[in-house]
Design a protein around this motif. Structure first.
Motif: not given
Length: 265
Positions: A66, A70, A111, A115, A117-118, A177, A180, A183-184
């Motif tokens: 992951y 990412n 998140v 994000k 998309d999420r 998660a 994610e 990334v956020a």
């Protein structure tokens, strides 16, 4: 993908959970290897160490997978989990801390805010198309709370029929998660940095210092980071930023110190 993330840390919180749950047999030890407060005694630490090493390395392939997907530093992700949960994937709903990354409502909000998309994926599981046509920030507070709860519940490893009451197989979902959330946090940190300095982080900070700042943002929140940037002025290193965290945000700098210590094998 060929990274070796193996560690062999002594992790007392994890040792205590393995002994308490019976995953490690502490019957050869006084009091089954545990002090009254649930922490392991010397014998408990000794008899559990082999399993402590197994548990802290059983998710390495997911950290690698992951992080690669990412563009995240795998060692930093693993060190974060070392500090947050010591690789025990359980949930404490009273404290609101869920899984390997100890994700909270604030983490879920991060998140869902950064994000899109999420957010859309989760929103469509909970609300109708009309509600999901709005940006997350425009939803009512109760709607945001419902989505945060849904995200946290999706990574809950509670399992009444599993040894220790947790399903270690949920670890992959929890690490996904966490990726994610990283990334956020990266996107939010970049936004805050640009607003505070007028420059992109890459123009000022090293790659390592930027990621330490991202991790501090995940832990302490953007409010603390904004205050540190404002107080630091034209800071060019993480150390300069860290010394300017407000007193009630001081755990941000301490958190990073612990992560840096945990990166080593």
């Amino acid at each position: 993908i060929g990274q070796n993330l193996a560690t062999s840390h002594r992790l007392d919180l994890l040792a205590g959970e393995l002994l308490r749950s019976g995953i490690v047999d502490g019957s050869v030890c006084p009091a089954f290897g545990l002090f009254p407060d649930g922490s392991p005694n010397g014998c408990g630490i000794e008899v559990s160490q082999d399993q402590v090493v197994v548990w802290q390395n059983q998710y390495d392939r997911y950290f690698i997978e992951y992080s690669a997907q990412n563009y995240l530093p795998a060692r930093a992700m693993k060190a974060l989990v070392t500090v947050e949960s010591q690789f025990w994937p359980g949930a404490d709903w009273q404290k609101g801390e869920i899984g390997l990354g100890q994700m909270t409502e604030s983490g879920a909000d991060l998140v869902l805010s950064w994000k899109a998309d999420r957010y859309q994926e989760i929103c469509k599981q909970v609300f109708d198309a009309t509600a999901c046509a709005q940006p997350y920030q425009n939803l009512e507070g109760w709607q945001q709370a419902a989505l945060q709860g849904y995200l946290l519940k999706s990574i809950d490893s509670t399992c009444a029929t599993c040894p220790g009451g947790v399903d270690p197989g949920k670890g992959e979902q929890q690490i996904a998660a966490l990726a994610e959330a990283m990334v956020a946090s990266c996107r939010q940190t970049n936004f805050v940095f640009r607003r505070a300095t007028g420059s992109a982080p890459s123009a000022i900070l090293s790659y390592e210092d930027f990621w330490l700042t991202v991790l501090a943002n995940y832990h302490a929140g953007s409010g603390c980071l904004i205050a540190a940037f404002n107080a630091a002025g034209h800071a060019r290193t993480w150390d300069e930023i860290a010394t300017h965290f407000p007193r009630d945000c001081g755990s941000g700098a301490e958190y990073i110190r612990r992560i840096e210590q945990s990166i080593a094998p």
